[in-house]
Design an enzyme around this catalytic site. Structure first.
Site, mmCIF file in Angstrom:
data_model
loop_
_atom_site.group_PDB
_atom_site.id
_atom_site.type_symbol
_atom_site.label_atom_id
_atom_site.label_comp_id
_atom_site.label_asym_id
_atom_site.label_seq_id
_atom_site.Cartn_x
_atom_site.Cartn_y
_atom_site.Cartn_z
ATOM 1 N N CYS A 28 -0.650 3.008 5.917
ATOM 2 C CA CYS A 28 -0.248 1.729 6.488
ATOM 3 C C CYS A 28 0.126 0.803 5.336
ATOM 4 O O CYS A 28 -0.276 1.014 4.194
ATOM 5 C CB CYS A 28 -1.376 1.130 7.315
ATOM 6 S SG CYS A 28 -2.909 0.864 6.400
ATOM 7 N N CYS A 32 0.807 -1.226 0.000
ATOM 8 C CA CYS A 32 0.000 0.000 0.000
ATOM 9 C C CYS A 32 0.835 1.269 0.000
ATOM 10 O O CYS A 32 0.306 2.360 -0.208
ATOM 11 C CB CYS A 32 -0.948 0.022 1.197
ATOM 12 S SG CYS A 32 -2.068 -1.381 1.249
#
Length: 392
Positions: free
Chosen positions: A377, A102
């Site tokens: 995150c 991510c």
């Protein structure tokens, strides 16, 4: 795309890194209008727009760096290289595709900065992209033949890739772990999800996304149309509707909205803004708290505090994940995710980081602010943060 400047701040050895343009495509809904475009196709649109906006000739590009997670098309292994060739960079220009899950979009920027700072490049084209709509199904262990009667199963690469096999947990459950740890309720999550949608609508109606968006012509059943508004958002959502949705990932869990992902590409490539980055690890079972050590690390590195930041963006992978980060850092809601986030827009893994940074570039300029930090995150227990400073 990033460009360097020498001799800033009275130090002849100082090598500043500046963003000269930032563009993205609209976010498409999962299986929506952009489903037939590959991740490379989408990056080409954004890259050409960034080059044009920055008045930068492709011939001056010294390196191409693109973040991507799911290699969802047959040519995806050539991602950064093909993007470069499509937009006209010299054939001898090196290209790098990076995967920090991510954080891949952020990492493309970090890697580009690093190339400039060690004098491997003067101008770098950076981007992040993902076509989760094109994530394939596969049959494993069939290449060398199968036994009679074998019941081969199709594996959903998208779904299996969103599970951390090291700890045997889906990404969503790590967010549910944070909901328990930080006493975040279902009602808290629904209220925040509604806020994200409402903030996106207010920003979209005010035209705040126009400067960062590149229109794309798409074919529909009604003919061709220009797509220049994020397709994924659901601004008509009400709190009552959210309350009626059943929990998705865990009985009595906090996350109830439908699991939706998007298709997008964004390329950074604005004016004099310098960048810093920091990556820090986090607890794998609650890995979505990663922005906390990442932001703290970046602030420490630059000698700044959250009070110095005019804008903060934390990727909204899930509502309890964002709320846990907000509680941990005591984030000011009035300057955090001010125009909505991934709950409204979607979270195409490789494209989210550059979408956040592109938006911060334009929003910081619109507000006349000086500092902003973007963060996300990362699956497996990491976090990443990038701080930008406007010196205009």
């Amino acid at each position: 795309m990033m460009e360097i400047c020498w001799g800033m701040k009275g130090n002849s050895n100082y090598r500043g890194v500046f963003i000269v343009a930032a563009k993205r495509t609209a976010f498409g809904a999962y299986g929506g209008l952009l489903k037939d475009f590959t991740a490379i196709d989408l990056t080409e649109f954004a890259a050409k727009a960034a080059l044009s906006a920055g008045k930068v000739s492709p011939e001056t590009i010294d390196s191409v760096v693109v973040g991507n997670v799911f290699q969802s098309s047959s040519d995806a292994a050539y991602m950064a290289r093909h993007v470069g060739l499509r937009v006209g960079v010299p054939q001898e220009t090196p290209a790098l595709t990076v995967n920090r899950l991510c954080g891949s979009g952020f990492q493309s920027i970090v890697s580009g900065c690093q190339e400039i700072c060690v004098k491997d490049a003067e101008v770098v084209l950076c981007g992040g992209t993902e076509s989760m709509s094109q994530a394939p199904y596969c049959v494993r262990n069939a290449r060398f033949g199968t036994k009679l009667g074998s019941d081969l199963k199709l594996e959903d690469i998208l779904w299996s890739g969103l599970t951390d096999q090291h700890i045997q947990l889906p990404m969503a459950i790590t967010a549910e772990n944070l909901a328990v740890k930080y006493n975040i309720s279902r009602e808290d999550c629904d209220k925040y999800a509604l806020q994200s949608q409402q903030r996106w609508k207010a920003a979209n109606d005010a035209g705040y996304f126009n400067n960062e968006m590149v229109p794309i012509e798409v074919k529909t059943k009604k003919g061709k149309q220009m797509m220049q508004v994020d397709e994924h958002a659901r601004p008509q959502t009400t709190l009552e509707q959210l309350n009626k949705l059943p929990p998705v990932f865990k009985k009595e869990g906090t996350m109830a909205c439908k699991f939706r992902v998007a298709t997008v590409s964004s390329v950074l490539g604005m004016h004099v803004i310098c960048m810093q980055e920091s990556t820090r690890s986090a607890w794998p079972f609650g890995m979505k708290r990663g922005p906390v050590p990442a932001i703290n690390g970046a602030l420490k590195k630059t000698g700044r505090s959250l009070k110095d930041m005019d804008l903060v963006e934390v990727n909204e992978a899930f509502a309890p994940q964002y709320l846990a980060v907000q509680k941990s850092l005591d984030l000011d809601p009035s300057k955090t995710n001010v125009n909505g986030g991934a709950i409204a827009l979607g979270h195409p893994l490789g494209g989210s980081g550059t979408r956040i940074m592109a938006h911060l570039v334009h929003e910081l300029r619109r507000r006349g602010g000086r500092y902003a930090v973007g963060s996300a995150c990362i699956g497996g227990g990491q976090g990443i943060a990038v701080i930008i400073e406007s010196t205009a």
